[in-house]
Structure formats: C-alpha cells, structure tokens
Enzyme design. Structure first.
Site, PDB file in Angstrom:
ATOM      1  N   LYS A 169       0.738  -1.063  -0.065  1.00 17.02           N
ATOM      2  CA  LYS A 169      -0.057   0.119  -0.105  1.00 17.02           C
ATOM      3  C   LYS A 169       0.824   1.334   0.038  1.00 17.02           C
ATOM      4  CE  LYS A 169      -3.872   2.438   0.352  1.00 17.02           C
ATOM      5  NZ  LYS A 169      -3.522   3.625   1.045  1.00 17.02           N
ATOM      6  N   GLU A 176       0.591   6.575  -7.085  1.00 18.17           N
ATOM      7  CA  GLU A 176      -0.592   7.601  -6.913  1.00 18.17           C
ATOM      8  C   GLU A 176       0.059   9.003  -6.907  1.00 18.17           C
ATOM      9  OE1 GLU A 176      -3.056   9.170  -3.368  1.00 18.17           O
ATOM     10  OE2 GLU A 176      -4.126   6.995  -3.865  1.00 18.17           O
TER      11      GLU A 176
END
Length: 298
Positions: A169, A176
C-alpha cells in the site's frame, strides 16, 4: 461471522455497512458517540469501550481496526491486549508504516493482519482494494469479511508475511502521487497552452478509449465540471505526504531509483508557489478520498 469494528470514520463506516450487507454481524466502537449512533442506525451492535467490545465478541474474536496510523493503533492494541489470545485475529486497515506492522505482529497475542486499503469513499458502492500481510491461516479465516469489504474475491489478496500488506500500500500511494503529478502537468500545459480548451471535455474524451484513461482521469473530469477549467478558487496546496515520504525512504535504502515519485513528493512540499498542477492534485484528493479541499482566499 461476527466482526468488531474499531474506528467509525468515513472508511470505518463503509466497512460496517458492507459487512452488514453481506449478512455478517458487527459490534462497533468509536470515541465519537455520533459515529457509534450512525453505525447502530445501519444495524450494527455497539459497545461503549474496547473492553466491552471484546467481551461481546466472546471466543475467537475478529476485530478490524480502522483508526489513524501511529499512536492510535498502539493505544487500541494496548487496551485490547488483555482480552486477546492466539485464537483471535486483528486486522489493521489503516495506513500504518510496514515496520510498525511487523512490530505489532510480533507483540500482539492475536494473529495480526496488516491490510492496506485503497478506494476511498467510493468503496461504499464499489468495495475496496485490500492488500493483506500476515499469517495465511488468519487471512483465510477472514476471507468472508475481505470478500464483503473488497470489490469481491478478486479485490483482495495476501501479499506475504507481516508488513507486506502495508508495504504494498505504501508503494501504491507513491505511484498515486506520480500519476496525479503527471495528470496535473499535462492539464497545466493545456490550460496555459495555445488554445482555449474545455478541460472537462478533454478529460471526458481521453477517458473514452485513450491509453491514459483511468479513475483518476475521471476525477479530473469531475473536478473541471464542478470547479471550471481554471479550477476556480481551489488553492495551490496539496496536503498529505507521509506514505510518499516512506516510499522514497525505502527506495533510497534499497537503491532503487524512483525519480517520478520523488519529484511528485517534492511538488507537494513545495506547494507554496501557485501552480495549476498542484491545484488539480488538491481537488483530486477530494475526488477519491473526500479530503477537504483547501481554497484560495479572496
């Protein structure tokens, strides 16, 4: 299955609702009474303390923590520890640093699963993407709940041992950052370029078959539709940065070049000079996470 959910913010409430929708039982706790009332309205049982929550769950407790990373996780675990045994499973669904997750897995009496969670408030309808680290048997025990919270069976997987879920993550968030920066720079050039363009139309057209179509590009379209091609009063200030910083630290330690992620992080830290690309990144954080949009003063 009966699941205890600790932490009833935006994401925690979605966990509660999706688990209930799939026919499981929930016992919910938060220090905010209004948040507890919201969970109760959705059909969850409630507890007025972590000890009471643990007592209600009985033997073989299944507990999902959705509290802010850092001290709040440790505080919850400290309070739960006297009530936990090796038959129990605890899931940390927040953005904890992976090394903290390894430490907690070693010290927590229960089986500990670190669960990177992506999807933002849109997960209420679509489900989340879940990246899980920890013991395989504990992961299999929690599979029905992961199926409910994720987009379905393909929306979650065990990444590896303790820490692996939050590690994946962390890198996800670094990617991102870079994607948001790339969209921001491209649209900044279009905004400052040779033509008077409707950027909502550009984003919509790109999202229909173009190589660079994506959910973030859909959120660009939403931003331009709601704020205008000039982004109105959206401020050049991009919050966040912890997971991106962790990603860059890890890349330096592993001697892996990540220039795009590093530059995107630097742009966040440098968001003191007005830049269109950072203003779009500011608005995109609202689109996927409903984070507050900083506005420019008139």
């Amino acid at each position: 299955m009966e699941l205890g959910v600790v932490g009833l913010g935006r994401m925690g409430q979605i966990v509660v609702e999706r688990v209930l929708t799939e026919g499981h039982d929930v016992v919910a706790f938060d220090i905010d009474d209004e948040a507890v009332a919201t969970a109760a309205d959705a059909g969850a049982g409630t507890a007025d303390s972590l000890s009471a929550l643990a007592d209600r769950l009985g033997d073989e407790k299944r507990i999902w923590l959705m509290v802010p990373a850092g001290d709040a996780v440790d505080a919850a675990l400290d309070e739960l520890e006297p009530h936990l045994s090796g038959a129990d499973v605890v899931v940390d669904g927040g953005n904890s640093h992976f090394e903290d997750s390894v430490r907690r897995a070693e010290s927590t009496p229960a089986a500990y699963l670190d669960c990177g969670t992506s999807g933002g408030p849109a997960g209420a309808d679509l489900g989340f993407s879940l990246m899980v680290g920890g013991p395989e048997d504990a992961y299999e025990t929690m599979r029905p709940v992961f199926d409910a919270v994720a987009t379905g069976p393909d929306g979650h997987d065990r990444m590896g041992p303790a820490g692996a879920g939050h590690y994946v993550k962390m890198v996800h968030n670094g990617v991102e950052y870079a994607l948001m920066q790339a969209y921001g720079e491209g649209f900044e050039l279009l905004f400052e370029g040779r033509y008077d363009l409707d950027l909502e139309a550009v984003a919509r057209t790109w999202n229909n078959g173009a190589v660079i179509r994506s959910w973030l590009l859909e959120l660009c379209e939403e931003a331009f539709r709601e704020e205008g091609s000039d982004l109105g009063d959206v401020a050049d200030h991009v919050a966040g940065g912890s997971t991106g910083t962790w990603t860059v630290w890890e890349a330096l330690e592993r001697e892996v070049p990540v220039p795009l992620i590093h530059q995107a992080l630097a742009e966040r830290f440098a968001s003191r000079r007005d830049r269109f690309s950072r203003r779009l990144a500011n608005r995109l954080r609202y689109g996927f996470g409903r984070h507050e949009v900083a506005r420019r003063e008139e």
